[in-house]
Write a protein that holds these residues in place. Sequence first.
Motif, mmCIF file in Angstrom:
data_model
loop_
_atom_site.group_PDB
_atom_site.id
_atom_site.type_symbol
_atom_site.label_atom_id
_atom_site.label_comp_id
_atom_site.label_asym_id
_atom_site.label_seq_id
_atom_site.Cartn_x
_atom_site.Cartn_y
_atom_site.Cartn_z
ATOM 1 N N ARG A 26 0.953 -1.053 -0.033
ATOM 2 C CA ARG A 26 0.084 0.008 -0.096
ATOM 3 C C ARG A 26 0.939 1.391 -0.143
ATOM 4 N N LEU A 27 0.565 2.223 -1.056
ATOM 5 C CA LEU A 27 1.158 3.567 -0.466
ATOM 6 C C LEU A 27 0.174 4.695 -0.912
ATOM 7 N N ILE A 28 0.146 5.238 0.369
ATOM 8 C CA ILE A 28 -0.878 6.279 0.560
ATOM 9 C C ILE A 28 -0.135 7.714 -0.259
ATOM 10 N N LEU A 29 -0.771 8.560 -0.918
ATOM 11 C CA LEU A 29 -0.368 9.895 -1.325
ATOM 12 C C LEU A 29 -1.075 10.949 -0.462
ATOM 13 N N PHE A 30 -0.506 11.517 0.277
ATOM 14 C CA PHE A 30 -1.385 12.601 1.304
ATOM 15 C C PHE A 30 -0.858 14.026 1.043
ATOM 16 N N ASN A 31 -1.773 15.060 0.980
ATOM 17 C CA ASN A 31 -1.506 16.239 0.767
ATOM 18 C C ASN A 31 -1.425 16.791 2.162
ATOM 19 N N LEU B 145 3.244 14.009 0.834
ATOM 20 C CA LEU B 145 3.810 13.152 1.968
ATOM 21 C C LEU B 145 3.484 11.650 1.526
ATOM 22 N N LEU B 146 4.255 10.802 1.553
ATOM 23 C CA LEU B 146 4.047 9.338 1.019
ATOM 24 C C LEU B 146 4.005 8.612 2.365
ATOM 25 N N LEU B 147 3.146 7.896 2.200
ATOM 26 C CA LEU B 147 2.981 6.635 3.550
ATOM 27 C C LEU B 147 2.870 5.277 2.900
ATOM 28 N N THR B 148 3.359 4.405 3.863
ATOM 29 C CA THR B 148 3.333 2.892 3.401
ATOM 30 C C THR B 148 3.367 1.942 4.385
#
Length: 179
Positions: free
Chosen positions: A3-8, A49-52
């Motif tokens: 999973r990769l989350i693209l967050f503003n 900001l990326l989260l995984t």
Amino acid sequence: MSRLILFNKPYGVLCQFRRTDERPTLADFFDDPTIHPCGRLDYDSEGLLLLTDDGKLNARITEPRYKLAKTYWAQVDHLISESALQQLRRGVVLNDGLTAPADAQRLDEPTLWPRTPPIRYRAHIPTSWLSLCIREGRNRQVRRMTAAVGFPTLRLVRVQIGDWSVDGLGVGEWREIRV
């Protein structure tokens, strides 16, 4: 599949889940204990900001040896000179050494979400925007680089990391993809 989350990330949010004071953190946006931020974005910076949930992917994104490009849009005090842009393109000497050369270009004022609070406004001192692409990740690097060439950063927005972009995300919004 990871999973990769693209967050503003909004201005004024700490890139951590642990709360140490009253300031907002990632825990105000996510309640999944399996995800972790891929690097940091300063409290006073905004944007991608990326989260995984994948430690190997996190390392691939954050470790300097992979030299993943990070693109920032910086609003700076005054009208940035060609000389300052050339200095950024050659590398800038900071207190922790010479930076790698950056891709630095003037930028027309971008259409962005409003920042809360807004940057200070001074009627007699113009500002300008630049796009700066770096492949390092030193502490507050873009701010230190622009200040070193005489143009302090007023607003800093990370718009891209590698192939991932903040496009289509409103402030505080996120999108999950599978990689």
